[in-house]
Design a protein around this motif. Structure first.
Motif, PDB file in Angstrom:
ATOM      1  N   LYS A 256       0.834  -1.205   0.000  1.00  0.00           N
ATOM      2  CA  LYS A 256       0.000   0.000   0.000  1.00  0.00           C
ATOM      3  C   LYS A 256       0.868   1.254   0.000  1.00  0.00           C
ATOM      4  O   LYS A 256       0.580   2.227  -0.705  1.00  0.00           O
ATOM      5  CB  LYS A 256      -0.910  -0.017   1.228  1.00  0.00           C
ATOM      6  CG  LYS A 256      -1.866  -1.196   1.296  1.00  0.00           C
ATOM      7  CD  LYS A 256      -3.117  -0.962   0.516  1.00  0.00           C
ATOM      8  CE  LYS A 256      -4.099  -0.135   1.272  1.00  0.00           C
ATOM      9  NZ  LYS A 256      -5.426  -0.095   0.587  1.00  0.00           N
ATOM     10  N   ALA A 257       1.944   1.235   0.800  1.00  0.00           N
ATOM     11  CA  ALA A 257       2.828   2.398   0.885  1.00  0.00           C
ATOM     12  C   ALA A 257       3.504   2.666  -0.457  1.00  0.00           C
ATOM     13  O   ALA A 257       3.667   3.822  -0.870  1.00  0.00           O
ATOM     14  CB  ALA A 257       3.871   2.185   1.977  1.00  0.00           C
ATOM     15  N   LEU A 258       3.890   1.592  -1.139  1.00  0.00           N
ATOM     16  CA  LEU A 258       4.552   1.745  -2.441  1.00  0.00           C
ATOM     17  C   LEU A 258       3.580   2.324  -3.465  1.00  0.00           C
ATOM     18  O   LEU A 258       3.945   3.210  -4.258  1.00  0.00           O
ATOM     19  CB  LEU A 258       5.081   0.389  -2.904  1.00  0.00           C
ATOM     20  CG  LEU A 258       6.111   0.385  -4.028  1.00  0.00           C
ATOM     21  CD1 LEU A 258       7.352   1.169  -3.626  1.00  0.00           C
ATOM     22  CD2 LEU A 258       6.496  -1.043  -4.387  1.00  0.00           C
ATOM     23  N   LEU A 259       2.340   1.843  -3.467  1.00  0.00           N
ATOM     24  CA  LEU A 259       1.334   2.375  -4.383  1.00  0.00           C
ATOM     25  C   LEU A 259       1.091   3.861  -4.122  1.00  0.00           C
ATOM     26  O   LEU A 259       0.965   4.659  -5.054  1.00  0.00           O
ATOM     27  CB  LEU A 259       0.020   1.596  -4.237  1.00  0.00           C
ATOM     28  CG  LEU A 259       0.011   0.156  -4.755  1.00  0.00           C
ATOM     29  CD1 LEU A 259      -1.308  -0.519  -4.407  1.00  0.00           C
ATOM     30  CD2 LEU A 259       0.250   0.114  -6.253  1.00  0.00           C
ATOM     31  N   GLU A 260       1.031   4.232  -2.842  1.00  0.00           N
ATOM     32  CA  GLU A 260       0.801   5.632  -2.495  1.00  0.00           C
ATOM     33  C   GLU A 260       1.976   6.507  -2.921  1.00  0.00           C
ATOM     34  O   GLU A 260       1.795   7.626  -3.397  1.00  0.00           O
ATOM     35  CB  GLU A 260       0.558   5.753  -0.987  1.00  0.00           C
ATOM     36  CG  GLU A 260      -0.782   5.177  -0.536  1.00  0.00           C
ATOM     37  CD  GLU A 260      -0.920   5.088   0.963  1.00  0.00           C
ATOM     38  OE1 GLU A 260       0.040   5.477   1.670  1.00  0.00           O
ATOM     39  OE2 GLU A 260      -1.970   4.622   1.429  1.00  0.00           O
TER      40      GLU A 260
END
Length: 344
Positions: A256-260
Motif C-alpha cells: 500500500k505504501a509503495l502504491l501511495e
C-alpha cells in the motif's frame, strides 16, 4: 552602414541559421538516439518465462471476457489475475549489505494473488503464507521430465523445485483460479525501486526488534529507504509470534505504501527520475511472456491509472495451524475456497 556591410551581414545570416539548424538537428538526433537506447536498455532488462507453453491446457479455464460498449477500447478492461512472487536471494555482497543471511540461491518468500476487477477500478491482493502445507502437483521441468506430486509440502517449495512454472501450477491447483500473468520481483531490486522513489512511509503498530533482518523500529510512522524497507519485508522474528503471518501483514503495508508513493510522485516532470524508477522496476522483474516488454507493461499500467491505493484490498488466505506441525498452517475451509471462488 554601407551596402557592402549589409551584403556581408545578409551573407552571414543564412550561415548562422544553417549552423543553428544543424545544432538543433544534432540535438534532436542525439535525443532520439538516447531515447532509443533507453527503450532498448529497459526492454532488455525484463526477463521472462513462457508459462503458457510449459503448462499447456492442463489448468483452470480462462474466463470469457464480457463485451464492453466499445470493442475498440485502446486499453484492456477485463478482470485479470496476476501471481506476484517476491524472490529473495541472500547470497553475495550486495544482499548481505541489504540485510540478507548466509544462505545461497533464491526463494519465493512472498506470494500474492492480485485480482483486478473488471473495469480496473478495484483490486484484491491475497497473500498466501509460505508455510502453508499443500499438495504440490507434478510440474514440468525446463531440463525435461517433471517433478513428482508431493503431499503435505510447504507452499514455497514449488518455486524451489520447479521455478515460476511450478509456482503458477501450484497456485492454480490450490485455488482453481487461472493466473493470467506472472510477475516475480527480486527483493534487492525492490530496494532499488524504493530508493528511486525517494523512500516509502509506513506506520507500524508495534516495536520491531529483529536481529535477523537487522531492523529495529519503534511503533509509529517511519519514512524508510530501500535497505530498511527490504528489512521490513523480511522481518518475521521481531513481531507477534514470529510466524510468517506477522510478516505478511508488514508486506501488505509495504504494498500500500509503495502504491501511495508512486501515485504521489509526478514522474513525468523529471525524466531522470522516471528513467531511474523504470530501470529499477524492469531490472528486478521476471514476467510471463505476455508482459515481457515495455509496451505490454505500459498498457497494463495505463489500464490501472484509475486505481488508487484506497481501491486495493489486502487479505490473507484463511489458514489454521496444521494438525501435523504447529509451525505450519493449512487452508481453513470452507473460508479459503469461498475466497478463491469470489475471484473467478
Amino acid at each position: 552602414m554601407t551596402g557592402d556591410d549589409e551584403d556581408r551581414r545578409a551573407g552571414r545570416r543564412p550561415r548562422v541559421l544553417k549552423a543553428v539548424g544543424l545544432t538543433l538537428a544534432g540535438a534532436l538526433v542525439a535525443g532520439c538516439a538516447a531515447a532509443g537506447w533507453a527503450y532498448w536498455h529497459l526492454n532488455s532488462n525484463i526477463k521472462s518465462v513462457d508459462i503458457n507453453s510449459a503448462l499447456g491446457d492442463d489448468r483452470p479455464a480462462k474466463p470469457t471476457p464480457t463485451p464492453t460498449a466499445s470493442q475498440e477500447a485502446p486499453l484492456p478492461t477485463e478482470a485479470v489475475n496476476i501471481l506476484v512472487l517476491g524472490s529473495d536471494s541472500r547470497s553475495g555482497e550486495e544482499n548481505e549489505a541489504l540485510g540478507g543471511g548466509s544462505s545461497t540461491g533464491a526463494r519465493s518468500d512472498t506470494a500474492m494473488v492480485v485480482h483486478i476487477d473488471a473495469g480496473r477500478t478495484a483490486a484484491t491482493v491475497v497473500s498466501i503464507p509460505r508455510d502453508t502445507l499443500v499438495t504440490r502437483p507434478s510440474c514440468p521441468l525446463e531440463s525435461g521430465g517433471s517433478t513428482a506430486v508431493a503431499y503435505g509440502s510447504m507452499f514455497n517449495s514449488a518455486y524451489a523445485v520447479g521455478g515460476p512454472v511450478c509456482a503458477v501450477k501450484t497456485v492454480e491447483s490450490i485455488t482453481n483460479v487461472r493466473m493470467d500473468h506472472y510477475v516475480e520481483i527480486d527483493f534487492s531490486g525492490f530496494a532499488k525501486l524504493v530508493n528511486a522513489l525517494g523512500g516509502v512511509t509506513v506506520t507500524t503498530d508495534e516495536d520491531i526488534d529483529d536481529d535477523d533482518s537487522h531492523l529495529h523500529l519503534k511503533a509509529g510512522t517511519h519514512h524508510l529507504d530501500g535497505k530498511r524497507a527490504l528489512a521490513l519485508a523480511r522481518t518475521r522474528h521481531g513481531i507477534g509470534d514470529g510466524s510468517d503471518l506477522g510478516r505478511i501483514g508488514l508486506q501488505q503495508k509495504l504494498v500500500k505504501a509503495l502504491l501511495e508513493q508512486i501515485s504521489s510522485t509526478n514522474l513525468l516532470t523529471s525524466p531522470a527520475k522516471l528513467y531511474s524508477v523504470a530501470d529499477a522496476i524492469t531490472g528486478s522483474l521476471t514476467t510471463d511472456t505476455g508482459l515481457d516488454s515495455l509496451t505490454e507493461l505500459t498498457s497494463l499500467g495505463e489500464s490501472l491509472k484509475g486505481l488508487s491505493s484506497d481501491d486495493v484490498k489486502t487479505v490473507t488466505m484463511p489458514v489454521v495451524t496444521a494438525p501435523s506441525d504447529p509451525n505450519r498452517v493449512v487452508a481453513k475451509e470452507p473460508a479459503a475456497s469461498e475466497l478463491w471462488e469470489s475471484l473467478r
